[in-house]
Design a protein around this motif. Structure first.
Motif, PDB file in Angstrom:
ATOM      1  N   UNK A 113       0.818  -1.202   0.000  1.00 20.11           N
ATOM      2  CA  UNK A 113       0.000   0.000   0.000  1.00 20.11           C
ATOM      3  C   UNK A 113       0.847   1.245   0.000  1.00 20.11           C
ATOM      4  N   UNK A 114       0.311   2.318   0.581  1.00 26.84           N
ATOM      5  CA  UNK A 114       0.962   3.625   0.493  1.00 26.84           C
ATOM      6  C   UNK A 114       0.944   4.367   1.828  1.00 26.84           C
ATOM      7  N   UNK A 115       1.841   5.324   1.923  1.00 30.47           N
ATOM      8  CA  UNK A 115       1.772   6.350   2.967  1.00 30.47           C
ATOM      9  C   UNK A 115       1.326   7.623   2.267  1.00 30.47           C
ATOM     10  N   UNK A 116       0.316   8.264   2.820  1.00 28.64           N
ATOM     11  CA  UNK A 116      -0.275   9.454   2.214  1.00 28.64           C
ATOM     12  C   UNK A 116      -0.240  10.603   3.209  1.00 28.64           C
ATOM     13  N   UNK A 117       0.159  11.767   2.728  1.00 26.59           N
ATOM     14  CA  UNK A 117       0.172  12.976   3.557  1.00 26.59           C
ATOM     15  C   UNK A 117      -0.688  14.030   2.872  1.00 26.59           C
ATOM     16  N   UNK A 118      -1.680  14.525   3.585  1.00 21.91           N
ATOM     17  CA  UNK A 118      -2.560  15.577   3.074  1.00 21.91           C
ATOM     18  C   UNK A 118      -2.350  16.831   3.906  1.00 21.91           C
ATOM     19  N   UNK A 119      -2.017  17.926   3.226  1.00 20.15           N
ATOM     20  CA  UNK A 119      -1.758  19.196   3.900  1.00 20.15           C
ATOM     21  C   UNK A 119      -2.941  20.138   3.671  1.00 20.15           C
ATOM     22  N   UNK A 120      -3.462  20.673   4.771  1.00 23.73           N
ATOM     23  CA  UNK A 120      -4.568  21.629   4.722  1.00 23.73           C
ATOM     24  C   UNK A 120      -3.982  23.018   4.981  1.00 23.73           C
ATOM     25  N   UNK A 121      -3.807  23.779   3.898  1.00 19.82           N
ATOM     26  CA  UNK A 121      -3.065  25.031   3.980  1.00 19.82           C
ATOM     27  C   UNK A 121      -3.933  26.267   3.779  1.00 19.82           C
ATOM     28  N   UNK A 122      -5.247  26.096   3.790  1.00 20.78           N
ATOM     29  CA  UNK A 122      -6.134  27.223   3.610  1.00 20.78           C
ATOM     30  C   UNK A 122      -6.561  27.448   2.176  1.00 20.78           C
ATOM     31  N   UNK A 123      -5.959  26.720   1.248  1.00 20.64           N
ATOM     32  CA  UNK A 123      -6.392  26.780  -0.136  1.00 20.64           C
ATOM     33  C   UNK A 123      -7.716  26.051  -0.288  1.00 20.64           C
ATOM     34  N   UNK A 124      -8.369  26.261  -1.432  1.00 21.03           N
ATOM     35  CA  UNK A 124      -9.677  25.625  -1.638  1.00 21.03           C
ATOM     36  C   UNK A 124      -9.569  24.109  -1.533  1.00 21.03           C
ATOM     37  N   UNK A 125      -8.532  23.540  -2.138  1.00 19.22           N
ATOM     38  CA  UNK A 125      -8.337  22.095  -2.095  1.00 19.22           C
ATOM     39  C   UNK A 125      -7.057  21.758  -1.336  1.00 19.22           C
ATOM     40  N   UNK A 126      -7.106  20.767  -0.448  1.00 25.51           N
ATOM     41  CA  UNK A 126      -5.885  20.348   0.240  1.00 25.51           C
ATOM     42  C   UNK A 126      -4.885  19.739  -0.740  1.00 25.51           C
ATOM     43  N   UNK A 127      -3.622  19.733  -0.343  1.00 28.80           N
ATOM     44  CA  UNK A 127      -2.545  19.183  -1.167  1.00 28.80           C
ATOM     45  C   UNK A 127      -2.198  17.798  -0.641  1.00 28.80           C
ATOM     46  N   UNK A 128      -2.279  16.795  -1.501  1.00 27.11           N
ATOM     47  CA  UNK A 128      -2.041  15.410  -1.088  1.00 27.11           C
ATOM     48  C   UNK A 128      -0.896  14.797  -1.890  1.00 27.11           C
ATOM     49  N   UNK A 129      -0.007  14.112  -1.200  1.00 28.79           N
ATOM     50  CA  UNK A 129       1.067  13.360  -1.836  1.00 28.79           C
ATOM     51  C   UNK A 129       1.147  11.978  -1.229  1.00 28.79           C
ATOM     52  N   UNK A 130       1.743  11.038  -1.947  1.00 22.28           N
ATOM     53  CA  UNK A 130       1.846   9.668  -1.432  1.00 22.28           C
ATOM     54  C   UNK A 130       3.082   8.990  -1.996  1.00 22.28           C
ATOM     55  N   UNK A 131       3.436   7.875  -1.374  1.00 22.89           N
ATOM     56  CA  UNK A 131       4.557   7.059  -1.833  1.00 22.89           C
ATOM     57  C   UNK A 131       4.298   5.620  -1.410  1.00 22.89           C
ATOM     58  N   UNK A 132       4.829   4.654  -2.152  1.00 22.20           N
ATOM     59  CA  UNK A 132       4.681   3.254  -1.745  1.00 22.20           C
ATOM     60  C   UNK A 132       5.351   3.010  -0.398  1.00 22.20           C
ATOM     61  N   UNK A 133       4.743   2.153   0.409  1.00 20.96           N
ATOM     62  CA  UNK A 133       5.347   1.788   1.682  1.00 20.96           C
ATOM     63  C   UNK A 133       6.653   1.029   1.457  1.00 20.96           C
ATOM     64  N   UNK A 134       7.617   1.300   2.334  1.00 24.41           N
ATOM     65  CA  UNK A 134       8.913   0.622   2.263  1.00 24.41           C
ATOM     66  C   UNK A 134       8.918  -0.649   3.090  1.00 24.41           C
ATOM     67  N   UNK A 135       8.635  -0.505   4.389  1.00 20.35           N
ATOM     68  CA  UNK A 135       8.661  -1.667   5.278  1.00 20.35           C
ATOM     69  C   UNK A 135       7.547  -1.653   6.313  1.00 20.35           C
ATOM     70  N   UNK A 136       6.684  -0.633   6.297  1.00 12.65           N
ATOM     71  CA  UNK A 136       5.608  -0.560   7.262  1.00 12.65           C
ATOM     72  C   UNK A 136       6.048  -0.175   8.663  1.00 12.65           C
ATOM     73  N   UNK A 137       7.343   0.110   8.841  1.00  8.46           N
ATOM     74  CA  UNK A 137       7.850   0.481  10.161  1.00  8.46           C
ATOM     75  C   UNK A 137       7.712   1.974  10.434  1.00  8.46           C
ATOM     76  N   UNK A 138       7.244   2.719   9.445  1.00  8.54           N
ATOM     77  CA  UNK A 138       6.794   4.117   9.514  1.00  8.54           C
ATOM     78  C   UNK A 138       7.924   5.127   9.341  1.00  8.54           C
ATOM     79  N   UNK A 139       9.037   5.012  10.064  1.00 10.59           N
ATOM     80  CA  UNK A 139      10.114   5.990   9.900  1.00 10.59           C
ATOM     81  C   UNK A 139      10.690   5.941   8.480  1.00 10.59           C
ATOM     82  N   UNK A 140      11.036   4.755   8.008  1.00 16.29           N
ATOM     83  CA  UNK A 140      11.561   4.623   6.646  1.00 16.29           C
ATOM     84  C   UNK A 140      10.501   4.992   5.609  1.00 16.29           C
ATOM     85  N   UNK A 141       9.234   4.718   5.927  1.00 17.62           N
ATOM     86  CA  UNK A 141       8.155   5.051   4.999  1.00 17.62           C
ATOM     87  C   UNK A 141       8.014   6.562   4.850  1.00 17.62           C
TER      88      UNK A 141
END
Length: 300
Positions: A113-141
């Motif tokens: 799966x993926x790690x997804x980060x959505x930033x709510x910066x006051x714009x009409x639409x939030x900014x979302x980015x993602x990347x494939x999971x590396x190991x699920x241990x979270x820091x490396x992801x």
């Protein structure tokens, strides 16, 4: 030691470090987490706070890891003011220790799966980015996410040490750091950083031994001329309320609202904090009447 986050710079790098033991314990209490969920959720909330530290006031972000593992989705919301909330899909997952004899966070989160980060910066639409999971241990992801999605080379360290306080599961040390080279950093500095990162203790062990956020930074940047900047107190805080739930109920269709009125009682539970809100038949009738009046006014 209260939970806190410190920002610093040193010789062409910036670093944010945090101690999050108390807020992880609050999440464990609210969600009745078993060890795997406690470690995964604690790391995700800590990572979200570190990422949010670079936002402006009144902005926010959400970090979600969905690796199709037995924990389900792990989600945390954080703000630069130092507030975080989070939840895990299945908090009662139990797994054997991994090959290193540690809590198997990667096995709980999964890697499909993926790690997804959505930033709510006051714009009409939030900014979302993602990347494939590396190991699920979270820091490396999160390290991979920052490089792939935001083109920001980084080193992320996260740790949650789980033990017991009496008969209760408890976090006895949690924290993390994000280290990022600035554009003008020299190769010599990068070599020193890599050597330090190889030698440094785990973050959770440092916190358990009494390191504060400045102490974590000093350990990671040993031998550097460090300039400490701001310090922010951190806390688990949810912005749910009975009023917010009432507003959600107002948006339901007439059929669903009428069904709730006929039942004479309703309960809503916030997934982020576990808070439960009760509605009596009279309250539901008032919500129904309000919704119907609003809709009649909207129709002219």
């Amino acid at each position: 030691m209260k939970d806190h986050l410190v920002k610093a710079t040193a010789e062409g790098v910036r670093i944010y470090a945090a101690v999050t033991t108390d807020l992880v314990n609050e999440a464990i209490r609210r969600h009745d987490c078993h060890a795997v969920a406690a470690a995964a959720l604690g790391r995700t909330m800590t990572g979200a706070l570190l990422l949010a530290a670079n936002l402006k006031n009144q902005e926010a972000l959400t970090v979600t890891l969905d690796g199709h593992g037995p924990l389900g989705r792990v989600t945390a919301d954080a703000t630069p003011e130092g507030f975080v909330r989070g939840y895990v899909g299945n908090p009662h997952v139990d797994l054997p220790q991994n090959a290193q004899g540690k809590i198997d966070v990667g096995g709980g989160v999964g890697t499909d799966g993926t790690v997804t980060v959505t930033r709510f910066t006051g714009l009409r639409n939030p900014v979302t980015g993602s990347a494939p999971l590396t190991d699920g241990e979270i820091a490396d992801d999160l390290t991979k996410y920052l490089y792939v999605s935001e083109q920001t080379p980084s080193s992320v360290g996260l740790g949650v040490l789980i033990g017991h306080a009496g008969d209760q599961l408890a976090c006895i040390g949690a924290g993390g750091f994000i280290l990022q080279p600035l554009p003008d950093v020299s190769d010599e500095v990068l070599d020193r950083l890599e050597a330090n990162l190889r030698a440094v203790k785990s973050v959770s062990r440092m916190v358990d031994e009494g390191y504060d956020a400045k102490g974590i930074i000093a350990a990671v940047l040993k031998g550097f001329d460090i300039h400490y900047l701001t310090q922010t107190e951190l806390a688990f805080r949810c912005h749910c309320s009975k009023q917010r739930v009432s507003e959600i109920l107002l948006s339901l269709g007439e059929k669903d609202l009428k069904s709730l009125v006929e039942d004479g009682h309703a309960e809503a539970c916030c997934p982020f904090c576990g808070e439960r809100y009760q509605f009596t038949g009279e309250e539901l009738q008032a919500i129904y009447d309000h919704a119907m009046a609003d809709r009649r006014d909207a129709q002219g």
